[in-house]
Write an enzyme that holds these catalytic residues in place. Structure first.
Site, mmCIF file in Angstrom:
data_model
loop_
_atom_site.group_PDB
_atom_site.id
_atom_site.type_symbol
_atom_site.label_atom_id
_atom_site.label_comp_id
_atom_site.label_asym_id
_atom_site.label_seq_id
_atom_site.Cartn_x
_atom_site.Cartn_y
_atom_site.Cartn_z
ATOM 1 N N LEU A 35 0.817 -1.226 0.000
ATOM 2 C CA LEU A 35 0.000 0.000 0.000
ATOM 3 C C LEU A 35 0.849 1.274 0.000
ATOM 4 N N SER A 36 2.087 1.184 -0.491
ATOM 5 C CA SER A 36 2.929 2.388 -0.542
ATOM 6 C C SER A 36 2.410 3.367 -1.585
ATOM 7 N N ASP A 94 5.105 -6.802 2.056
ATOM 8 C CA ASP A 94 6.099 -6.329 1.099
ATOM 9 C C ASP A 94 6.677 -7.523 0.338
ATOM 10 N N PHE A 115 3.473 -6.976 -10.237
ATOM 11 C CA PHE A 115 3.382 -5.534 -10.512
ATOM 12 C C PHE A 115 4.147 -4.710 -9.469
ATOM 13 N N LYS A 146 7.642 3.437 -9.741
ATOM 14 C CA LYS A 146 7.548 3.669 -11.188
ATOM 15 C C LYS A 146 7.802 5.099 -11.662
ATOM 16 N N SER A 197 8.636 -2.608 -19.222
ATOM 17 C CA SER A 197 8.222 -1.318 -19.772
ATOM 18 C C SER A 197 8.904 -1.102 -21.112
ATOM 19 N N THR A 224 10.271 1.374 -21.789
ATOM 20 C CA THR A 224 11.437 2.193 -21.476
ATOM 21 C C THR A 224 12.745 1.387 -21.552
ATOM 22 N N TYR A 255 15.056 3.974 -12.911
ATOM 23 C CA TYR A 255 13.808 3.213 -13.067
ATOM 24 C C TYR A 255 13.913 2.250 -14.251
ATOM 25 N N LYS A 259 14.175 -2.088 -14.458
ATOM 26 C CA LYS A 259 13.339 -2.997 -15.261
ATOM 27 C C LYS A 259 14.217 -3.890 -16.147
ATOM 28 N N GLY A 262 14.813 14.788 -21.513
ATOM 29 C CA GLY A 262 14.733 13.323 -21.506
ATOM 30 C C GLY A 262 13.679 12.759 -22.441
HETATM 31 P P1 NAD Z 1 1.041 1.568 -9.053
HETATM 32 O O1 NAD Z 1 1.987 2.355 -8.221
HETATM 33 O O2 NAD Z 1 -0.360 2.042 -9.167
HETATM 34 O O3 NAD Z 1 1.018 0.039 -8.552
HETATM 35 C C1 NAD Z 1 2.119 -0.578 -7.952
HETATM 36 C C2 NAD Z 1 1.633 -1.230 -6.671
HETATM 37 O O4 NAD Z 1 2.708 -1.910 -6.037
HETATM 38 C C3 NAD Z 1 1.091 -0.229 -5.663
HETATM 39 O O5 NAD Z 1 -0.171 -0.661 -5.203
HETATM 40 C C4 NAD Z 1 2.123 -0.227 -4.527
HETATM 41 O O6 NAD Z 1 1.537 0.040 -3.276
HETATM 42 C C5 NAD Z 1 2.700 -1.624 -4.643
HETATM 43 N N1 NAD Z 1 4.083 -1.791 -4.190
HETATM 44 C C6 NAD Z 1 5.154 -1.014 -4.479
HETATM 45 N N2 NAD Z 1 6.263 -1.530 -3.920
HETATM 46 C C7 NAD Z 1 5.891 -2.663 -3.276
HETATM 47 C C8 NAD Z 1 6.585 -3.647 -2.519
HETATM 48 N N3 NAD Z 1 7.894 -3.560 -2.313
HETATM 49 N N4 NAD Z 1 5.878 -4.677 -2.003
HETATM 50 C C9 NAD Z 1 4.532 -4.777 -2.199
HETATM 51 N N5 NAD Z 1 3.827 -3.876 -2.899
HETATM 52 C C10 NAD Z 1 4.501 -2.835 -3.437
HETATM 53 O O7 NAD Z 1 1.688 1.422 -10.507
HETATM 54 P P2 NAD Z 1 1.087 0.851 -11.858
HETATM 55 O O8 NAD Z 1 0.975 1.971 -12.817
HETATM 56 O O9 NAD Z 1 -0.084 0.006 -11.591
HETATM 57 O O10 NAD Z 1 2.313 -0.035 -12.339
HETATM 58 C C11 NAD Z 1 2.406 -1.413 -12.050
HETATM 59 C C12 NAD Z 1 3.704 -1.952 -12.592
HETATM 60 O O11 NAD Z 1 3.766 -1.688 -13.994
HETATM 61 C C13 NAD Z 1 4.960 -1.318 -11.986
HETATM 62 O O12 NAD Z 1 5.926 -2.332 -11.822
HETATM 63 C C14 NAD Z 1 5.385 -0.319 -13.035
HETATM 64 O O13 NAD Z 1 6.766 -0.083 -12.997
HETATM 65 C C15 NAD Z 1 4.985 -1.035 -14.308
HETATM 66 N N6 NAD Z 1 4.759 -0.112 -15.436
HETATM 67 C C16 NAD Z 1 3.856 0.895 -15.289
HETATM 68 C C17 NAD Z 1 3.655 1.789 -16.347
HETATM 69 C C18 NAD Z 1 2.673 2.928 -16.197
HETATM 70 O O14 NAD Z 1 2.719 3.856 -16.994
HETATM 71 N N7 NAD Z 1 1.748 2.907 -15.253
HETATM 72 C C19 NAD Z 1 4.362 1.644 -17.534
HETATM 73 C C20 NAD Z 1 5.269 0.589 -17.649
HETATM 74 C C21 NAD Z 1 5.461 -0.281 -16.581
HETATM 75 C C1 UD1 Z 2 6.667 8.263 -19.210
HETATM 76 C C2 UD1 Z 2 7.917 7.695 -18.581
HETATM 77 C C3 UD1 Z 2 8.069 6.242 -18.976
HETATM 78 C C4 UD1 Z 2 6.829 5.453 -18.605
HETATM 79 C C5 UD1 Z 2 5.619 6.114 -19.265
HETATM 80 C C6 UD1 Z 2 4.380 5.372 -18.838
HETATM 81 C C7 UD1 Z 2 9.437 9.592 -18.384
HETATM 82 C C8 UD1 Z 2 10.682 10.247 -18.914
HETATM 83 N N1 UD1 Z 2 9.063 8.467 -19.015
HETATM 84 O O1 UD1 Z 2 6.837 8.242 -20.599
HETATM 85 O O2 UD1 Z 2 9.184 5.665 -18.329
HETATM 86 O O3 UD1 Z 2 6.946 4.117 -19.063
HETATM 87 O O4 UD1 Z 2 5.546 7.480 -18.854
HETATM 88 O O5 UD1 Z 2 3.204 5.984 -19.144
HETATM 89 O O6 UD1 Z 2 8.839 10.041 -17.418
HETATM 90 N N2 UD1 Z 2 3.405 15.591 -22.180
HETATM 91 C C9 UD1 Z 2 3.047 16.930 -22.296
HETATM 92 N N3 UD1 Z 2 2.606 17.566 -21.176
HETATM 93 C C10 UD1 Z 2 2.490 16.949 -19.964
HETATM 94 C C11 UD1 Z 2 2.850 15.592 -19.857
HETATM 95 C C12 UD1 Z 2 3.319 14.948 -20.985
HETATM 96 O O7 UD1 Z 2 3.121 17.501 -23.375
HETATM 97 O O8 UD1 Z 2 2.102 17.610 -18.983
HETATM 98 C C13 UD1 Z 2 3.850 14.873 -23.388
HETATM 99 C C14 UD1 Z 2 5.261 14.307 -23.289
HETATM 100 O O9 UD1 Z 2 6.210 15.228 -23.732
HETATM 101 C C15 UD1 Z 2 5.153 13.077 -24.214
HETATM 102 C C16 UD1 Z 2 3.697 12.638 -24.059
HETATM 103 O O10 UD1 Z 2 3.002 13.768 -23.548
HETATM 104 O O11 UD1 Z 2 5.356 13.450 -25.541
HETATM 105 C C17 UD1 Z 2 3.505 11.479 -23.091
HETATM 106 O O12 UD1 Z 2 4.144 11.802 -21.855
HETATM 107 P P1 UD1 Z 2 4.012 10.857 -20.567
HETATM 108 O O13 UD1 Z 2 2.572 10.546 -20.328
HETATM 109 O O14 UD1 Z 2 4.778 11.486 -19.472
HETATM 110 O O15 UD1 Z 2 4.680 9.490 -21.018
HETATM 111 P P2 UD1 Z 2 6.157 9.204 -21.597
HETATM 112 O O16 UD1 Z 2 6.949 10.440 -21.692
HETATM 113 O O17 UD1 Z 2 5.996 8.418 -22.840
#
Ligand code: NAD
Ligand code: UD1
Length: 343
Positions: A33-34, A58, A80, A84, A124, A126, A148, A152, A300
């Site tokens: 629940l962090s 955890d 998951f 992030k 990801s 990324t 980050y 991954k 970036g």
């Molecule tokens: P989120 O933060 O909503 O979910 C992650 C969950 O993990 C949270 O509920 C948090 O409380 C829990 N958590 C964190 N550290 C923990 C630990 N050590 N032990 C137990 N629980 C823990 O994030 P999300 O967007 O749902 O992402 C889920 C996964 O997908 C992450 O690994 C993230 O890196 C990956 N991911 C997310 C995105 C995105 O844009 N959301 C993109 C690519 C990859």
């Molecule tokens: C970001 C993360 C990436 C992650 C992804 C998940 C960074 C550098 N990268 O990528 O690791 O996997 O989110 O969703 O943080 N934008 C605007 N205005 C805003 C916000 C974003 O113009 O206020 C633009 C950005 O320049 C980009 C696009 O919207 O072109 C998407 O941005 P964002 O949602 O932050 O995702 P990523 O940059 O792709």
């Protein structure tokens, strides 16, 4: 069949719990629940009419994992749990490596001891090196630019080493690990009951647009309109979180049906959308004007990336079903029904 979902109370995890339950699996959530609240799981139960077993703990806590694996017959794990935020990872690299890398190692060790060797890992897009060639395919060069992303890629590499070890050791039960490389998850469940609940001012585009729409934020800053893209703004591969969640169910099903080894798979739509295209879709679908201004590029950022979805179709029979209209409609419905998230 029971699936352990680490981080299951979070954004993608909660949507995946819904799809697992809908597909007939039982769900056991481990989350510290962090970055989430148990309210999300209560709402998963409302949506599905089915119970979710939850333990607050955890993923780095060995004893906790041991107890779960002893008391429950877990068929597969979807992992998951992790941190992030790219910017935060640059400020707190040790915390990111500890949660994301060490956490994954402890989990895999305890799974191995319990003889549970089916795992889906949240990777990801990324992890890909910046590329002039698009779409990105899974065999393209990997490389990262922040802790980050590095965390991954390290976990992916660690899991690839497990496949090598399985062959060397001639294990009778080899690992089956699916590394899902997500592109840009957006949207929410169509019920408006679960969605993304970011802390503070959002970094990502879609939650920022939604908060401008509801009046919490004054205007959207568009980071650059001089990229070599269709309209000069950044292009990304947005994917509806419900499609993403279904990709996890498909991965589990494929592993149950015999998919073995370590497979990296893109979860993307195969198409790019620009910032302006997403903003305009939000405006026309929801009939709301989004105040915006063009500002300088964000450090970036890259101009454009989107992923090939062919391998996902071939290996796990998955493809996106929901279009950009569903993404912007469901994001807005969630935001308008829950202006303060789960609070
Ligand atoms: P989120 O933060 O909503 O979910 C992650 C969950 O993990 C949270 O509920 C948090 O409380 C829990 N958590 C964190 N550290 C923990 C630990 N050590 N032990 C137990 N629980 C823990 O994030 P999300 O967007 O749902 O992402 C889920 C996964 O997908 C992450 O690994 C993230 O890196 C990956 N991911 C997310 C995105 C995105 O844009 N959301 C993109 C690519 C990859
Ligand atoms: C970001 C993360 C990436 C992650 C992804 C998940 C960074 C550098 N990268 O990528 O690791 O996997 O989110 O969703 O943080 N934008 C605007 N205005 C805003 C916000 C974003 O113009 O206020 C633009 C950005 O320049 C980009 C696009 O919207 O072109 C998407 O941005 P964002 O949602 O932050 O995702 P990523 O940059 O792709």
């Amino acid at each position: 069949m029971k699936i352990l979902v680490t981080g299951g109370a979070g954004y993608i995890g909660s949507h995946t719990c819904v799809e697992l339950l809908n597909a007939g699996f039982d769900v056991f959530v481990l989350d510290n629940l962090s970055n989430s609240k148990t309210e999300s799981l209560r709402r998963v139960e409302i949506i599905t009419g089915k119970p979710v077993t939850f333990v607050q703990g955890d993923v780095r806590d060995r004893e906790c994992l041991k107890a779960i694996f002893k008391a429950h017959e877990i068929t597969a794990v979807i992992h998951f749990a992790g941190l992030k935020a790219v910017g935060e990872s640059c400020e707190q690299p040790l915390n990111y490596y500890d949660n994301n890398v060490y956490g994954s190692i402890v989990l895999a060790q305890e799974m191995e001891k319990a003889n549970i060797k089916k795992l889906v890992f949240s990777s990801s897009a990324t992890v890909y090196k910046e590329s002039a060639v698009q779409p990105l395919t899974e065999d393209m060069p990997l490389g990262t630019t922040n802790p980050y992303g590095a965390s991954k890629l390290m976990v992916e590499d660690i899991f690839r080493d497990l496949e090598v070890a399985d062959k060397l050791n001639n294990h009778s039960l080899p690992w089956s690990i699916t590394l899902l490389r997500y592109f840009n998850p957006v949207g929410a469940h169509e019920s408006g009951l679960i969605g993304e609940d970011p802390n503070g001012v959002p970094n990502n585009l879609m939650p920022f647009i939604s908060q401008v729409a509801i009046g919490k934020l004054g205007q959207l800053s568009i980071f650059g309109d001089d990229y070599p893209t269709i309209d000069g703004t950044g292009v990304r591969d947005y994917i509806h979180v419900v499609d993403l969640a279904k990709g996890h169910v498909k991965a589990v099903q494929a592993m149950l049906n015999g998919l073995t080894g370590v497979n990296a798979i893109n979860l993307g739509s195969g198409q790019g959308l620009s910032v302006l295209q997403l903003v305009e879709a939000f405006e026309s679908e929801n009939n709301i004007a989004i105040k915006r201004k063009i500002v300088g590029r964000r450090a970036g950022d890259i101009a454009e990336y989107f992923g090939s979805a062919k391998k996902a179709k071939k290996l796990i029979n998955w493809q996106t079903e929901l279009d950009v209209n569903a993404m912007v409609r469901d994001s807005w419905y969630w935001q308008s029904k829950n202006p303060n998230g789960y609070e």
